[in-house]
Design a protein around this motif. Sequence first.
Motif, PDB file in Angstrom:
ATOM      1  N   LYS A 185     -46.134  31.029  58.509  1.00  0.00           N
ATOM      2  CA  LYS A 185     -45.739  29.623  58.535  1.00  0.00           C
ATOM      3  C   LYS A 185     -44.517  29.464  59.434  1.00  0.00           C
ATOM      4  N   PRO A 186     -44.458  28.383  60.177  1.00  0.00           N
ATOM      5  CA  PRO A 186     -43.242  28.153  60.967  1.00  0.00           C
ATOM      6  C   PRO A 186     -42.063  27.819  60.059  1.00  0.00           C
ATOM      7  N   ILE A 187     -40.884  28.072  60.567  1.00  0.00           N
ATOM      8  CA  ILE A 187     -39.645  27.747  59.863  1.00  0.00           C
ATOM      9  C   ILE A 187     -39.166  26.382  60.325  1.00  0.00           C
ATOM     10  N   VAL A 205     -41.594  26.902  55.986  1.00  0.00           N
ATOM     11  CA  VAL A 205     -40.531  27.558  55.243  1.00  0.00           C
ATOM     12  C   VAL A 205     -39.240  26.855  55.664  1.00  0.00           C
ATOM     13  N   CYS A 206     -38.596  26.203  54.722  1.00  0.00           N
ATOM     14  CA  CYS A 206     -37.480  25.309  55.038  1.00  0.00           C
ATOM     15  C   CYS A 206     -36.145  26.020  54.817  1.00  0.00           C
ATOM     16  N   VAL A 207     -35.350  26.070  55.856  1.00  0.00           N
ATOM     17  CA  VAL A 207     -34.084  26.800  55.824  1.00  0.00           C
ATOM     18  C   VAL A 207     -32.950  25.843  56.173  1.00  0.00           C
ATOM     19  N   LYS A 208     -31.943  25.825  55.337  1.00  0.00           N
ATOM     20  CA  LYS A 208     -30.781  24.962  55.540  1.00  0.00           C
ATOM     21  C   LYS A 208     -29.575  25.835  55.882  1.00  0.00           C
ATOM     22  N   VAL A 209     -28.838  25.454  56.942  1.00  0.00           N
ATOM     23  CA  VAL A 209     -27.695  26.234  57.427  1.00  0.00           C
ATOM     24  C   VAL A 209     -26.483  25.331  57.606  1.00  0.00           C
ATOM     25  N   PHE A 244     -37.861  23.722  64.896  1.00  0.00           N
ATOM     26  CA  PHE A 244     -38.986  24.453  64.320  1.00  0.00           C
ATOM     27  C   PHE A 244     -39.111  25.794  65.029  1.00  0.00           C
ATOM     28  N   LEU A 245     -39.216  26.869  64.240  1.00  0.00           N
ATOM     29  CA  LEU A 245     -39.225  28.225  64.775  1.00  0.00           C
ATOM     30  C   LEU A 245     -40.530  28.918  64.432  1.00  0.00           C
ATOM     31  N   THR A 246     -40.953  29.804  65.315  1.00  0.00           N
ATOM     32  CA  THR A 246     -42.054  30.707  64.987  1.00  0.00           C
ATOM     33  C   THR A 246     -41.558  31.732  63.968  1.00  0.00           C
ATOM     34  N   PRO A 247     -42.440  32.485  63.334  1.00  0.00           N
ATOM     35  CA  PRO A 247     -41.985  33.504  62.384  1.00  0.00           C
ATOM     36  C   PRO A 247     -41.100  34.579  63.000  1.00  0.00           C
TER      37      PRO A 247
END
Length: 681
Positions: free
Chosen positions: A39-41, A75-79, A109-112
């Motif tokens: 899944k993309p990030i 996949v949701c990432v918070k920074v 949006f990022l690739t794995p």
Amino acid sequence: MPNKLADETSPYLLQHKNNPVDWYPWGPEALERSRAEQKPIFLSIGYSSCHWCHVMEHESFENPQIAQWMNEKFVCVKVDREERPDLDQIYMSAVQFMTGHGGWPMSVFLTPDLKPFYGGTYWPPTASRGMPGFNQVLMAVDDAWTNRRDQALAGAEQLTAEIEQITRKGVEGASVPLSGDLLNAAAHSLERMFDPIHGGFGEAPKFPHPFELQLLLRWSQRTNNQRWNDLVLLSLDRMAAGGIYDHLAGGFARYSVDARWLVPHFEKMLYDNALLSVVYLEAYLATGKPNYRQTVVETLDYLLRDMNDPDGGFYSAEDADSEGVEGKFYVWTVKQIRDILGGEAADLFCKVYDVTETGNFEGQNILNLPKTIAQQAALLGRDEQSLVDELAESRAKLLAVRGERVRPGLDDKVLVAWNALAIDAMARAGAALGESRYIDAASKAAKFILSEMRDTDGRLLHTWRGGTAKLAAYLDDYTTLADALVSVYEATFDESQLTAATELMDTVLARFAGGDDAGFYFTADDHEKLLTRNKDLTDNATPGGNSMAVSALLRLGKLIGRGDYLDTAHTILAAAAPLMQQIPMATGRMFVALDFRLGPTYELVFAGAGAKQLAQSAQGKFIASRVIAARESADEQGAIDELYQGRTPSDEPVLYVCQNNRCESPVVGRDAILARIEELS
């Protein structure tokens, strides 16, 4: 039920812990899940005092339907960009390349394998104001990943190659001589961008640009060009009179949304207030104008009162919003002021501080000074000092009442580099103004960082909050702290500060060096492996790690006799010179370091009885490029032993003035020393 941000320490991440989005912090768990599920990030980067970050959270991340789509497809990432500037730099470069602009919130949006393939900044939840809706963006990205993945992956590869170039800014370029011509050209370039009416550079939104003001102040002194000096003073006068300055509590907001410094974006950042304090201090030392001293004192007192942790560190920021409304904490109506001050005092205050029934900000009033206090005193036929005293009494009453309002949110994490800027400002101001409370605060903060923000190997940790320090420190943490410790030494003459600064810079040389390339990488050689390893020779709102490396290396090199430090500083400046020639507005702090390198730069070495008191006299003069050392006893030993070879302190004070490896005849006796200091300023 809280998501996976609940165990974080960042106030920004904790603000999102109850979102319906299944947020992850950046780390192995999120990255492994992305790879395992292919899944993309969705990477969302922001910070606690970012207004539009809050807006996007409320509109989209608290929306159950949007959150459900995010959780199913990504996949949701918070920074927190302030905790992870390494990630922010890399992926902001990607967003800027894709869209032509950047900002926060940053959404990418990022690739794995962490390569970006689509991004932007703020999106509304549904299409509006000419922008696509975030719901549309999510669906389009999912469609591309599901149905045109090869195309998305190819785009990500190409974009990653571009980022490799972008994140190594300034490493390559035609040789540019390091000379006064470079500084002169920069000063002329800045003059062309100057706003002759309101001060500052460019149009709205308007930022203070402290490094550029420092450069012009120095270069005007070097060249006796009063025009450049006047540009600096106009800017400082207008900023301190505008609504960007807090006339009740002291301190500056991040920037002004208009060209005349009236309406701020109300958040207050530690770094802005530290950097601007130094500029106003230098202007005070150069001109003797008491209003600049007042601005320094009020701003540093604000930091000590509202931004200082009991353990010694300084907090990062205060939000623009309170009770969900931007600026609510700071604005006033005529009625509110009348209720607090009473008739005549209220009328006077409203006249001086531009408070009207119609208001100057959404029907309310941002305090500002359209005329100086001296001008108002003349118009009113008042004694200026009595007017100053009456207004000070009124401001104190209003501040006390304002203190009962709901305060803006506080980002109470402690960051090394930003704290170092505050330490530097406190140390410089304390020494120059004879204010021991600032020197004490600088020393306490430095001790806190050096004792509480290290790992088991003694390496610096970037962030601390509530007793927990974490994350490997970055280049600017090391170099800005090393530079600040030199300032603490010059305020206290405690040579252990120089020993600590040297240890930091030796770590930089060992861990951040770029092989055959000039300049240092932003991350150490044993840092987490990311998409690329960034090397940047520019400055932003905060000084770049490389420009602060030059400053620390030059100052330390002269004090402790390290020729390798001086050589490395020269190499970095030479590598940065093409950028400095092309974009002086992006290399302001590097220019300040170049001015120090070119000189004349004085080594002021005091020895003998009363040496330290005499050295503090030199601190109170505007000698822009100098290092100061003092020993009173032959028994003192430490980091600057080499500097004192053949200069044994005795019963009579002596000043040794040197520059460019040449020394004048020693100046002996208190009166002669004070006279020589006066000549140098």
